[in-house]
Motif scaffolding. Sequence first.
Motif, PDB file in Angstrom:
ATOM      1  N   LYS A   1       0.595  -1.685   0.671  1.00  0.00           N
ATOM      2  CA  LYS A   1       0.057   0.121  -0.142  1.00  0.00           C
ATOM      3  C   LYS A   1       0.715   0.806   0.197  1.00  0.00           C
ATOM      4  CE  LYS A   1      -4.038   1.726   2.043  1.00  0.00           C
ATOM      5  NZ  LYS A   1      -5.429   1.561   2.526  1.00  0.00           N
ATOM      6  N   SER A   2       2.275   1.578   0.560  1.00  0.00           N
ATOM      7  CA  SER A   2       2.438   1.868   0.929  1.00  0.00           C
ATOM      8  C   SER A   2       3.715   2.632  -0.434  1.00  0.00           C
ATOM      9  CB  SER A   2       4.111   1.719   1.349  1.00  0.00           C
ATOM     10  OG  SER A   2       4.001   1.480   2.846  1.00  0.00           O
ATOM     11  N   LYS A   3       3.234   1.681  -2.042  1.00  0.00           N
ATOM     12  CA  LYS A   3       3.367   2.236  -2.412  1.00  0.00           C
ATOM     13  C   LYS A   3       3.031   3.453  -4.148  1.00  0.00           C
ATOM     14  CE  LYS A   3       6.751  -2.071  -3.472  1.00  0.00           C
ATOM     15  NZ  LYS A   3       6.665  -3.088  -3.975  1.00  0.00           N
ATOM     16  N   ARG A   4       1.280   2.632  -3.495  1.00  0.00           N
ATOM     17  CA  ARG A   4       0.102   3.201  -3.890  1.00  0.00           C
ATOM     18  C   ARG A   4      -0.403   4.722  -3.557  1.00  0.00           C
ATOM     19  NH1 ARG A   4      -1.635  -1.754  -2.935  1.00  0.00           N
ATOM     20  NH2 ARG A   4      -3.136  -0.832  -1.831  1.00  0.00           N
ATOM     21  N   LEU A   5       0.258   5.415  -1.760  1.00  0.00           N
ATOM     22  CA  LEU A   5      -0.260   6.388  -1.757  1.00  0.00           C
ATOM     23  C   LEU A   5       1.203   7.737  -1.819  1.00  0.00           C
ATOM     24  CD1 LEU A   5       0.231   5.836   2.717  1.00  0.00           C
ATOM     25  CD2 LEU A   5      -1.641   5.844   1.362  1.00  0.00           C
ATOM     26  N   SER A   6      -0.211   8.648  -1.652  1.00  0.00           N
ATOM     27  CA  SER A   6       0.196   9.845  -2.615  1.00  0.00           C
ATOM     28  C   SER A   6       1.657  10.429  -1.220  1.00  0.00           C
ATOM     29  CB  SER A   6      -0.576  10.931  -2.978  1.00  0.00           C
ATOM     30  OG  SER A   6      -1.472  11.172  -1.535  1.00  0.00           O
ATOM     31  N   ASN A   7       2.952  11.510  -1.919  1.00  0.00           N
ATOM     32  CA  ASN A   7       3.375  12.224  -0.510  1.00  0.00           C
ATOM     33  C   ASN A   7       3.703  10.360   0.378  1.00  0.00           C
ATOM     34  OD1 ASN A   7       2.795  13.581  -2.123  1.00  0.00           O
ATOM     35  ND2 ASN A   7       1.734  15.564  -0.454  1.00  0.00           N
ATOM     36  N   PHE A   8       4.414   9.644   0.132  1.00  0.00           N
ATOM     37  CA  PHE A   8       4.576   8.801   0.884  1.00  0.00           C
ATOM     38  C   PHE A   8       5.721   8.052   0.539  1.00  0.00           C
ATOM     39  CE2 PHE A   8       4.626   4.935   3.618  1.00  0.00           C
ATOM     40  CZ  PHE A   8       4.322   5.560   5.033  1.00  0.00           C
ATOM     41  N   ALA A   9       7.235   7.923   1.127  1.00  0.00           N
ATOM     42  CA  ALA A   9       7.793   6.788   0.093  1.00  0.00           C
ATOM     43  C   ALA A   9       8.226   5.893   0.186  1.00  0.00           C
ATOM     44  CB  ALA A   9       9.793   7.440   1.020  1.00  0.00           C
ATOM     45  N   ASP A  10       8.388   4.915  -0.418  1.00  0.00           N
ATOM     46  CA  ASP A  10       7.774   3.171  -0.657  1.00  0.00           C
ATOM     47  C   ASP A  10       8.622   2.871   0.858  1.00  0.00           C
ATOM     48  OD1 ASP A  10       7.016   3.510  -2.826  1.00  0.00           O
ATOM     49  OD2 ASP A  10       8.828   2.105  -3.850  1.00  0.00           O
ATOM     50  N   ASP A  11       9.645   3.359   1.149  1.00  0.00           N
ATOM     51  CA  ASP A  11       9.670   2.689   2.356  1.00  0.00           C
ATOM     52  C   ASP A  11       9.689   3.247   3.284  1.00  0.00           C
ATOM     53  OD1 ASP A  11      11.438   4.510   2.539  1.00  0.00           O
ATOM     54  OD2 ASP A  11      13.459   3.546   2.553  1.00  0.00           O
ATOM     55  N   GLU A  12       8.714   4.322   4.153  1.00  0.00           N
ATOM     56  CA  GLU A  12       8.424   5.078   4.990  1.00  0.00           C
ATOM     57  C   GLU A  12       7.763   4.478   5.962  1.00  0.00           C
ATOM     58  OE1 GLU A  12       9.272   9.585   4.321  1.00  0.00           O
ATOM     59  OE2 GLU A  12       7.573   9.015   3.515  1.00  0.00           O
ATOM     60  N   TYR A  13       6.824   3.663   5.326  1.00  0.00           N
ATOM     61  CA  TYR A  13       6.220   2.419   6.531  1.00  0.00           C
ATOM     62  C   TYR A  13       6.500   1.922   8.165  1.00  0.00           C
ATOM     63  CZ  TYR A  13       8.204  -1.756   4.863  1.00  0.00           C
ATOM     64  OH  TYR A  13       8.980  -2.808   4.344  1.00  0.00           O
ATOM     65  N   LYS A  14       8.397   1.240   7.694  1.00  0.00           N
ATOM     66  CA  LYS A  14       9.002   1.619   8.683  1.00  0.00           C
ATOM     67  C   LYS A  14       9.226   2.716   9.372  1.00  0.00           C
ATOM     68  CE  LYS A  14      11.658  -1.314   5.458  1.00  0.00           C
ATOM     69  NZ  LYS A  14      13.168  -1.295   4.451  1.00  0.00           N
TER      70      LYS A  14
END
Length: 287
Positions: A238-251
């Motif tokens: 889902k991180s890859k689909r979010l606007s204004n959100f880097a792919d690895d920021e879920y961490k």
Amino acid sequence: MKLSPSVSIEHTETGLEFINVTSNLCDAKIFLQGGQITEFKPNGKAPLIWVSQNETFLEGASIRGGIPICWPWFGTHANDGWPAHGFARTSLWQADEVHESDEQITISLKLPMKLVNTTYWSHQSALKVEFVLSDKLQVRLTTTNLGNTPFSFTQALHTYFPTSDIKNTHVDGLQNAQYVEFGEGPFLQNEIVGFERETDMVYTQASTKQTINTPEGVISVSRENSSSCVLWNPWIEKSKRLSNFADDEYKTMVCLEAANVLDDAVTLEPKQSHTLITTISWQANNN
């Protein structure tokens, strides 16, 4: 609005106006767009809220991080094309009052209802948010029914918290609450919550205090006038689909949101008010 010595009005490079607080109590930033606090750092301690490094601060777009105000509905509306999480988080709020003492700074904003699209919200009402800043942060969202008929709404203070490692982060205090996730449930929460996958839990009958245990320390999160809360982390896909959100920021983030949702929705009679309150602070020593 009359400013205090620690409070100034500034603008981003993109032109968004925000209230900047620099005091011996804390540093903070509160944007008029969305009525949204995006920075809170108690003096001598680590920041208590998180904003994406990819946030662009564009007019009319919700800010990814801080504490977005979801109002007067939480999540997706039944009507196609209506804005997710309501319209308050992208509306332009108006600065109202600032009060500063040795113990705290209180900043209040109000949403100009005359500018609200009546297609989305036709009720006569008032909405105010207050930020009480000290070594902790309290946010108070007050809805008042100014009309002659009752109305109902759902809402959330969608708080983004920082962590250096989501896999070493745990949320305590949700045990014995019920939750719905991805449209399934309710389930009973038996244990302290850890993170190993996408998490989107909507809790009801939850106790009024939780703690977020991070590698940096323990964050205390409490609620008033709320028996529901939301726990969210988008994880990898889902991180890859979010606007204004880097792919690895879920961490590096987790949301724990004070709410009035599901059977905790609010119905206000004429002339009544309801105030949703969340209070956050570091529970342990932090640098």
